[in-house]
Design an enzyme around this catalytic site. Structure first.
Site, mmCIF file in Angstrom:
data_model
loop_
_atom_site.group_PDB
_atom_site.id
_atom_site.type_symbol
_atom_site.label_atom_id
_atom_site.label_comp_id
_atom_site.label_asym_id
_atom_site.label_seq_id
_atom_site.Cartn_x
_atom_site.Cartn_y
_atom_site.Cartn_z
ATOM 1 N N CYS A 66 0.837 -1.210 0.064
ATOM 2 C CA CYS A 66 -0.100 0.002 0.084
ATOM 3 C C CYS A 66 0.723 1.228 0.068
ATOM 4 C CB CYS A 66 -0.851 0.113 1.100
ATOM 5 S SG CYS A 66 -1.837 1.502 1.489
ATOM 6 N N CYS A 99 0.660 3.390 3.231
ATOM 7 C CA CYS A 99 1.455 2.676 4.323
ATOM 8 C C CYS A 99 2.746 3.414 4.085
ATOM 9 C CB CYS A 99 1.104 1.317 4.282
ATOM 10 S SG CYS A 99 -0.620 0.667 4.703
#
Length: 472
Positions: free
Chosen positions: A392, A395
């Site tokens: 991600c 993230c």
């Protein structure tokens, strides 16, 4: 006697037994060689006619009488010449993978110049009303004529409409707007309401308001130019080439391979785009000064905070890997998309990418560990835990802040942990840990069983520390 017609040069030449001609405006995805031999014993006018290629403008006005192969070329054979009638059409396809390699290190200006030279009036720039105005500036700098189209979904910000008008006046152009089908929009809104995308994903609305109008636009072209960059969305755009055969849409000739897609700023960093815009004094959307980076429809776009990835302002309620509206669906690998048509990540997604949040001050929790932490009603220490997926980009963007947070909280009585919540763990995390999208941050108080979800999108270390200090 043989007569050869080719379309590769920019001049017309007639010499003895050969005739070659081409147009400088553009060529199909290949070249045509037409050889005619016709038996005659008297002077005769030879009329060569090729299939008419109708070019439909983006605004669906009547067809133009343009053609890549000349509609009619008339030449006269010498007295008494014998000509054998024979027609052969040989199509040589362009190797766009090789062209992409050749242009890999080329500047955006050089790439756009090549695209406009190659396709002429059969190519257009797709303009969203954001920083992709750089494409128009580059096209303007080539000195070649160019076309621009945009998708008016009916739900854009007022600032974007104002920006369209500013761009038209600045460059002296007319943007060719494409609109969704009114009947389809009416059916969608009447059956599901104005904001159904918040509940069941954005793909259905985007399909009606964006993808289908785009499909109609591209059917009138042989190539299009986009503002995609590799750094915009690491989950879906990290491998885009500077030029490719469009894997999803079709051009005017129909069929797979009939449309070429140019991504001239694929290798350009977003900050360098902005340096270029400022240096050239290019007008920009006023939303950018309000914290917007990636700009789409008003209900699905919001400003981002420092430290957030630019695509985090789009469809923020969905997974990072689903953040494509369908215009560039070919970027999403099939194995990463489930069958619901919403572009969501498979529940069993296990992308093989390096792990993140690696520091000795941070505890890695497995499924048993997080379950035990949830069950504890009287903990000895408070915990802050990030639910993440290493693939991600959002993230990844907060990794440095979270690692620094762990270092600051070391020895303070607050444990810092991480739990990988994608793949097989995603369903559990959604059901038991309030996972909505990645990353989700939870604080487990010392004397309470219920975790508290961090509500802000601001993930810098100071904001995270303030959240912890307010609760511990």
């Amino acid at each position: 006697m043989a007569f050869a017609v080719t379309t590769s040069s920019s001049s017309t030449a007639i010499s003895g037994s050969s005739f070659s001609r081409s147009k400088s405006k553009g060529t199909q995805n290949g070249s045509f060689k037409v050889i005619l031999d016709r038996p005659r014993t008297r002077t005769h006018g030879l009329n060569l006619s090729q299939r008419r290629s109708s070019v439909k403008p983006l605004n669906a006005e009547p067809k133009r009488n343009d053609s890549i192969v000349p509609l009619a070329a008339t030449i006269v054979a010498p007295e008494g010449a014998e000509v054998v009638e024979k027609v052969e059409v040989e199509v040589v396809k362009e190797d766009y993978e090789q062209l992409a390699k050749e242009l890999e290190n080329a500047s955006p200006l050089e790439i756009i110049d090549k695209a406009l030279e190659k396709f002429g009036n059969d190519i257009a720039i797709a303009f969203s009303g954001a920083e992709d105005v750089a494409l128009i500036e580059y096209a303007h700098l080539t000195g070649r004529p160019f076309r621009v189209f945009s998708l008016d979904t009916g739900r854009l910000n007022p600032e974007t409409y104002q920006f369209f008008d500013t761009v038209e006046k600045h460059y002296g152009i007319r943007i060719e707007y494409m609109f969704p089908d009114a009947v389809e929009v009416q059916a969608l809104v009447r059956s599901k309401g104005l904001f159904s995308f918040y509940e069941d994903g954005h793909q259905e609305c985007c399909r009606v308001r964006k993808v289908r109008p785009l499909r109609r636009a591209l059917k009138g072209l042989r190539a299009w130019i986009t503002g995609q960059r590799k750094d915009q969305s690491p989950g879906t755009r990290s491998e885009i080439p500077v030029v490719q055969v469009d894997p999803v849409f079709e051009g005017m000739d129909g069929g797979i391979g009939s449309l070429v897609k140019w991504n001239p700023v694929a290798n350009v960093d977003g900050q360098d785009i902005w340096k270029f815009l400022r240096a050239m004094d290019v007008p920009v959307n006023t939303l950018h000064s309000q914290g917007y980076i990636s700009i789409g429809c008003e209900p699905c776009t919001r400003s981002v905070l420092p430290g957030q990835h630019e695509r985090e302002g789009r469809w923020w309620w969905e997974d990072a890997k689903a953040k494509e509206c369908g215009l560039h669906k070919g970027n999403i690998k099939e194995e990463n998309v489930n069958g619901n048509g919403n572009g969501a990540v498979n529940a069993n997604e296990t992308a093989t990418v390096p792990d993140i949040f690696n520091t000795q001050n941070l505890v890695t929790l497995n499924r048993t560990g997080i379950e035990n932490l949830v069950r504890l009603e009287d903990r000895k220490e408070s915990w802050i835990v990030v639910l993440y997926a290493p693939w991600c980009p959002f993230c990844q963007a907060m990794e440095a802040s979270y690692v620094e947070l762990a270092e600051k909280l070391a020895g303070t009585g607050v444990k810092v942990g991480k739990f990988r919540a994608d793949g097989e763990q995603k369903e559990y995390a959604q059901r038991e840990l309030q996972l909505g999208s990645f990353p989700t941050i939870l604080f487990f108080p010392k004397h309470s069983s219920r975790p508290i979800k961090y509500p802000s999108e601001n993930r810098d270390v100071d904001s995270l520390m303030a959240f912890v200090n307010a609760l511990r």
